[in-house]
Scaffold this motif. Structure first.
Motif, PDB file in Angstrom:
ATOM      1  N   PHE A  12       0.815  -1.219   0.000  1.00 35.75           N
ATOM      2  CA  PHE A  12       0.000   0.000   0.000  1.00 35.75           C
ATOM      3  C   PHE A  12       0.849   1.268   0.000  1.00 35.75           C
ATOM      4  O   PHE A  12       1.814   1.348   0.758  1.00 35.75           O
ATOM      5  CB  PHE A  12      -0.905   0.032   1.224  1.00 35.75           C
ATOM      6  CG  PHE A  12      -2.072  -0.890   1.114  1.00 35.75           C
ATOM      7  CD1 PHE A  12      -3.178  -0.521   0.371  1.00 35.75           C
ATOM      8  CD2 PHE A  12      -2.063  -2.129   1.731  1.00 35.75           C
ATOM      9  CE1 PHE A  12      -4.269  -1.375   0.251  1.00 35.75           C
ATOM     10  CE2 PHE A  12      -3.141  -2.988   1.620  1.00 35.75           C
ATOM     11  CZ  PHE A  12      -4.247  -2.607   0.877  1.00 35.75           C
ATOM     12  N   PRO A  13       0.461   2.230  -0.807  1.00 35.59           N
ATOM     13  CA  PRO A  13       1.132   3.523  -0.709  1.00 35.59           C
ATOM     14  C   PRO A  13       0.829   4.129   0.659  1.00 35.59           C
ATOM     15  O   PRO A  13      -0.299   4.006   1.147  1.00 35.59           O
ATOM     16  CB  PRO A  13       0.474   4.363  -1.827  1.00 35.59           C
ATOM     17  CG  PRO A  13      -0.767   3.639  -2.203  1.00 35.59           C
ATOM     18  CD  PRO A  13      -0.618   2.219  -1.798  1.00 35.59           C
ATOM     19  N   GLY A  14       1.805   4.733   1.264  1.00 30.21           N
ATOM     20  CA  GLY A  14       1.620   5.306   2.599  1.00 30.21           C
ATOM     21  C   GLY A  14       2.098   4.367   3.684  1.00 30.21           C
ATOM     22  O   GLY A  14       2.581   4.807   4.720  1.00 30.21           O
TER      23      GLY A  14
ATOM     24  N   PRO B 211     -20.544   5.266  -4.692  1.00 27.63           N
ATOM     25  CA  PRO B 211     -19.333   4.768  -4.036  1.00 27.63           C
ATOM     26  C   PRO B 211     -18.314   4.252  -5.049  1.00 27.63           C
ATOM     27  O   PRO B 211     -18.669   3.955  -6.197  1.00 27.63           O
ATOM     28  CB  PRO B 211     -19.830   3.587  -3.193  1.00 27.63           C
ATOM     29  CG  PRO B 211     -21.309   3.623  -3.227  1.00 27.63           C
ATOM     30  CD  PRO B 211     -21.714   4.438  -4.395  1.00 27.63           C
ATOM     31  N   PRO B 212     -17.051   4.114  -4.605  1.00 30.26           N
ATOM     32  CA  PRO B 212     -16.068   3.464  -5.475  1.00 30.26           C
ATOM     33  C   PRO B 212     -16.527   2.039  -5.796  1.00 30.26           C
ATOM     34  O   PRO B 212     -17.178   1.395  -4.986  1.00 30.26           O
ATOM     35  CB  PRO B 212     -14.789   3.448  -4.639  1.00 30.26           C
ATOM     36  CG  PRO B 212     -15.191   3.805  -3.253  1.00 30.26           C
ATOM     37  CD  PRO B 212     -16.490   4.531  -3.330  1.00 30.26           C
ATOM     38  N   VAL B 213     -16.176   1.593  -6.984  1.00 33.69           N
ATOM     39  CA  VAL B 213     -16.638   0.304  -7.488  1.00 33.69           C
ATOM     40  C   VAL B 213     -15.451  -0.666  -7.523  1.00 33.69           C
ATOM     41  O   VAL B 213     -14.344  -0.259  -7.856  1.00 33.69           O
ATOM     42  CB  VAL B 213     -17.182   0.512  -8.926  1.00 33.69           C
ATOM     43  CG1 VAL B 213     -17.393  -0.808  -9.633  1.00 33.69           C
ATOM     44  CG2 VAL B 213     -18.460   1.326  -8.904  1.00 33.69           C
TER      45      VAL B 213
ATOM     46  N   HIS C 130      -8.178  -2.986   5.023  1.00 37.99           N
ATOM     47  CA  HIS C 130      -7.357  -1.787   4.970  1.00 37.99           C
ATOM     48  C   HIS C 130      -8.022  -0.592   5.627  1.00 37.99           C
ATOM     49  O   HIS C 130      -7.353   0.299   6.140  1.00 37.99           O
ATOM     50  CB  HIS C 130      -6.978  -1.436   3.531  1.00 37.99           C
ATOM     51  CG  HIS C 130      -5.867  -0.457   3.528  1.00 37.99           C
ATOM     52  ND1 HIS C 130      -4.572  -0.810   3.829  1.00 37.99           N
ATOM     53  CD2 HIS C 130      -5.858   0.874   3.336  1.00 37.99           C
ATOM     54  CE1 HIS C 130      -3.813   0.254   3.806  1.00 37.99           C
ATOM     55  NE2 HIS C 130      -4.566   1.309   3.499  1.00 37.99           N
ATOM     56  N   ASN C 131      -9.345  -0.568   5.628  1.00 37.76           N
ATOM     57  CA  ASN C 131     -10.050   0.535   6.275  1.00 37.76           C
ATOM     58  C   ASN C 131     -10.298   0.267   7.757  1.00 37.76           C
ATOM     59  O   ASN C 131     -10.936   1.066   8.433  1.00 37.76           O
ATOM     60  CB  ASN C 131     -11.375   0.823   5.554  1.00 37.76           C
ATOM     61  CG  ASN C 131     -11.154   1.605   4.278  1.00 37.76           C
ATOM     62  OD1 ASN C 131     -10.840   2.794   4.323  1.00 37.76           O
ATOM     63  ND2 ASN C 131     -11.263   0.945   3.140  1.00 37.76           N
TER      64      ASN C 131
ATOM     65  N   GLY D 133     -20.360   2.169   1.191  1.00 39.45           N
ATOM     66  CA  GLY D 133     -18.924   2.450   1.283  1.00 39.45           C
ATOM     67  C   GLY D 133     -18.183   1.926   0.074  1.00 39.45           C
ATOM     68  O   GLY D 133     -17.192   2.500  -0.355  1.00 39.45           O
TER      69      GLY D 133
ATOM     70  N   GLN E 129      -6.875  -3.310  -3.591  1.00 38.49           N
ATOM     71  CA  GLN E 129      -6.392  -1.975  -3.253  1.00 38.49           C
ATOM     72  C   GLN E 129      -7.410  -0.954  -3.714  1.00 38.49           C
ATOM     73  O   GLN E 129      -7.488  -0.642  -4.906  1.00 38.49           O
ATOM     74  CB  GLN E 129      -5.066  -1.696  -3.973  1.00 38.49           C
ATOM     75  CG  GLN E 129      -3.901  -2.465  -3.426  1.00 38.49           C
ATOM     76  CD  GLN E 129      -2.683  -1.585  -3.261  1.00 38.49           C
ATOM     77  OE1 GLN E 129      -2.699  -0.420  -3.608  1.00 38.49           O
ATOM     78  NE2 GLN E 129      -1.622  -2.147  -2.722  1.00 38.49           N
ATOM     79  N   ALA E 130      -8.152  -0.389  -2.758  1.00 39.06           N
ATOM     80  CA  ALA E 130      -9.048   0.717  -3.066  1.00 39.06           C
ATOM     81  C   ALA E 130      -9.928   0.440  -4.278  1.00 39.06           C
ATOM     82  O   ALA E 130     -10.008   1.245  -5.190  1.00 39.06           O
ATOM     83  CB  ALA E 130      -8.227   1.983  -3.312  1.00 39.06           C
TER      84      ALA E 130
ATOM     85  N   PRO F 217       1.322   5.359  -5.900  1.00 35.43           N
ATOM     86  CA  PRO F 217       1.337   6.304  -4.769  1.00 35.43           C
ATOM     87  C   PRO F 217       0.799   7.686  -5.120  1.00 35.43           C
ATOM     88  O   PRO F 217       0.573   8.505  -4.244  1.00 35.43           O
ATOM     89  CB  PRO F 217       2.813   6.369  -4.393  1.00 35.43           C
ATOM     90  CG  PRO F 217       3.559   5.920  -5.590  1.00 35.43           C
ATOM     91  CD  PRO F 217       2.671   4.964  -6.312  1.00 35.43           C
TER      92      PRO F 217
END
Lengths: 520, 520
Positions: free
Chosen positions: A11-13, A497-499, A261-262, A397, A194-195, A49
């Motif tokens: 993961f970035p970060g 929401p993101p898909v 991750h969340n 979400g 990832q996201a 990133p």
């Protein structure tokens, strides 16, 4: 040559976590007296990133950890990795090989190279190794005129690539094709959610074009093997044609990793008795465990008997906790408070949306109260046509099946039921309905789902315009209706929401429609 | 030389409308015996047609209308325009001059040119004219080593550029600077609202560095004048320093054109009595007319007396229709239905959000019932910190002040009240509060708004990291808090309405944060 491959999510970060994963992997490789330890693209910096690299603390941190990593590398086990920096410190992805505490070899990505391959060669322990990225949009072109091609004893390709149904076959075919060009070939890719994207994984090792080591899709995995005495060639890269199984696994992985991750354990789902929520539920249960998934049935006066019955049957099949909360008292309370605005107007869109938004509100309340995330259950066909209520059924979400056409949702339902009936057959058999007014069916407002899909695929994937779609045999009126709905409803998709991505044509992200554009 | 300039908005997709605007303008110019008729960048194809150009029907249509336009052009009145196509038909913005039914001169944009100017020269009626774009990210650099520079009798710069507060001064200064380099200089730009952006306009004509003709900001306008006998030089480009007046006008234009283009006449606003909705209301009234704007006050048991009183006072000042709908009965009805889920848990975030979402639901119901669009009233400071409820106060078709920090909202309030008290002084004076629990103040959860703004500006505009922000004098704990909130709440901003752009740092669009990224 003894080789170790690390396939995982980075993961970035999470620079320190990424560093630790790599460092642990490298140390283990050393203990196992490995010659080459290979990690995928974007391992230290995390997948894409983006703007984080614009900040000094991020880029400093990555650079510092990279130096630390290189210092750890000894003489006998080389580490193959990539970095967001070119040798001059500018941002330019570069492939590196380190041994003896130094970067011994580095090559920057050539941004445009129409063979789909980029690379250069280094030598380690008398082996000439071609090191390369698999370019983002690989081109199936066998003619690679790199001198190094014929000289290489082995080729290593690093990658990190979101899974896309329609190009997965092409990807795996391309890997095989490239593998056939080298005596030994290694493909090392990131895996995991990832996201909203699910990185493919499926790293592999080939000897004389035959696959000897095949990593799983989506999952983290490591393997150590001798390039000469690797396991007997197995059958060819499996599963690439088992499309629906891959879709299933990608979605389960996408949900699991998004929650992980969340830092959220629990999911809430609105169970309407329809096919969409019926498919999302078992995916969530597989991803998060049945004890972490709860369902809400929210029947109205327009709900049919079978809605709650079907939903309850599935919830019981999966042994999840559920509640039934009728929305009629809330609907009546709203109508009473809204009387000064509604003033005896007839039942219409406002009242339909109101019901959907009461449900959205109940679901979000349940999610907030139980520290859960609401899963959105819209599919791509209805989202494309704007068949959904903002802040109602479009809440959530993350959208689990927002990149699946209705036909794919049905295929997934049959796949989920392949061993036993988890999704009640009635959910699969009955005609889709939003149940927001008496006797409503999706087919009252929408063209048949198979035609919606055909128009959308031609328009989005093949960039065909109205006339060209009609030439492909779709009725003109239906084509106009679908395209009209698609463009007019971009504003709704803007706020969804993101898909979880499964294609190149995620609606809100890849279809860059000028927001002011209106189709006639 | 007699010249006509057309400053207007041109929408992608509205090819026929764009054509008609240009054609009507050109015909009028001919009747007035004009030598040069000049229209802004992206006139025929509309501002940023994006993916539309990928479709044959769109690109064919533009090409066909362009040919038709050129055929209309006679010998004595040249038309200066630009087109998305290079001469070979590929997509590459090109500047053109047509007369005598032919494109007589064409030059493609050189993608990278660090002088900020690109151009080449044509001759018409014995006048040597340099034709150029003003590059997207202009660089203030006086040294232009183009040979043509000194030879040109006149220079024409075409443009289409969203208004951005922080670079407007730079833009207007740059225009003046460039104007000083030519004997005669003309700047022709698109104006008006487009999907949340407001194109600057402010076309102008300069003689020997003195501004002779100055077009308005944001508004459509045409002018015909003689380049030699143009009106006496007026004072220099005005208003660029009247920042808050420009912000006000840009927002009014942004609202008006967004509604117009979406075919919606009426707006609904939730009036809380707070500063944000108090500022959005008069902007909407100015944009749409008081008869098209209605307000909803939705007090709860936690609302203070002054909330409804202040909101009602403003509504009466502006003579708009409003209703008061208490949410307590709805809140109680929800709590009753949610009892099986809430099970006697203490009042918390779920209950706070529930109230905000009941309000969102009422507002959307009112909007749906009256064919209106809901205006979102969140500001940039609170949106950056995630201080808002998804599907509650974050609802709306467009966010009016989502790109304004809280301090700018106050400045705008004072500007709106410059002649008389429209916004009740109490809205400006009282401490901000969401009023979702007893005695709540924004300052209970958030650092002071001036510090939030300082941290965000340093982080977003100057790309400074935590350490660098602390070095600028901001307390470390506050810096960490703001950055922490900013990154943690990206998921909320992902689902908010489009924002009227006033800066380079629109939160959900320009701050590309990896969705999976968590700041420690």
């Amino acid at each position: 040559m003894k080789v170790s491959i690390l396939q995982d999510t980075f993961f970035p970060g999470a620079w320190e976590d990424n560093f630790k994963k790599i460092s642990d992997f490298y140390k283990k490789a050393c203990r196992e007296k490995v010659d080459l330890a290979v990690i995928p693209t974007d391992a230290l910096c995390g997948f894409e990133p983006k703007s984080l690299l614009e900040y000094t603390d991020s880029s400093d941190k990555i650079a510092r950890l990279q130096k630390k990593l290189v210092r750890e590398v000894n003489r006998s086990t080389a580490l193959v990795f990539d970095t967001p920096f070119a040798l001059d410190g500018s941002f330019m992805p570069s492939l590196c090989v380190a041994w003896d505490s130094c970067i011994q070899f580095s090559v920057s990505q050539i941004p445009e190279c129409d063979t789909g391959l980029q690379g250069n060669m280094f030598e380690f322990k008398d082996t000439k190794i071609l090191l390369s990225y698999l370019s983002g949009s690989f081109v199936l072109q066998a003619s690679m005129d790199m001198v190094s091609l014929t000289e290489a004893d082995m080729a290593i390709f690093l990658d990190a690539r979101p899974f896309m149904v329609e190009s997965e076959r092409e990807r795996s075919r391309f890997i095989c094709q490239v593998a056939g060009m080298f005596d030994r070939m290694m493909y090392v890719a990131q895996s995991g959610g990832q996201a909203g994207r699910v990185l493919t994984g499926a790293s592999a090792y080939y000897r004389r074009g035959e696959c000897c080591v095949q990593f799983p899709y989506f999952k983290a995995h490591t393997a150590t093997f001798d390039t000469e005495a690797a396991p007997k060639p197995q059958r060819k890269t499996p599963a690439a044609d088992k499309e629906i199984a891959l879709i299933h696994d990608a979605l389960v992985c996408g949900i699991r990793d998004y929650f992980k991750h969340n830092g959220i354990k629990k999911a809430v789902i609105g169970l309407s008795g329809g096919i969409d929520s019926a498919v999302v539920l078992p995916l969530a249960v597989e991803a998060l465990g049945r004890q972490n998934v709860s369902g809400l049935m929210m029947p109205s006066q327009f709900s049919t008997d079978h809605s709650v019955k079907d939903a309850a049957k599935e919830a019981e099949n999966l042994q999840i906790y559920y509640e039934i909360i009728p929305i009629e008292p809330l609907y009546k309370a709203f109508m009473k408070q809204l009387a000064p605005v509604f003033k005896g107007t007839p039942f219409g869109l406002a009242e339909e949306n109101l019901q959907a938004r009461i449900r959205g509100n109940l679901l979000m309340a349940a999610a907030n109260k139980t520290d859960a995330m609401l899963l959105n259950t819209s599919n791509k066909s209805e989202a494309a046509c704007g068949y959904g209520t903002m802040y109602g059924d479009l809440c959530g979400g993350i959208s689990v099946i927002g990149d699946l056409y209705k036909s794919q949702v049905y295929a997934l339902a049959r796949y989920i039921n392949r061993k036993k009936e988890i999704i009640p057959q009635n959910c699969i058999d009955k005609a889709p309905s939003a149940e927001l007014r008496p006797g409503q069916k999706d087919s009252d407002s929408l063209p048949p789902y198979d035609l919606i899909e055909k128009v959308l695929r031609l328009h989005l994937e093949e960039k065909k315009d109205e006339k060209e779609i009609v030439k492909e045999g779709v009725d003109k009126e239906i084509t106009q209706k679908v395209l009209g709905l698609f463009y007019r409803n971009a504003y709704k998709r803007r706020q969804t929401p993101p898909v979880i991505r499964l294609s190149h044509t995620v609606l809100a992200e890849d279809t860059e429609i000028p927001a002011a554009y209106k189709r006639k």
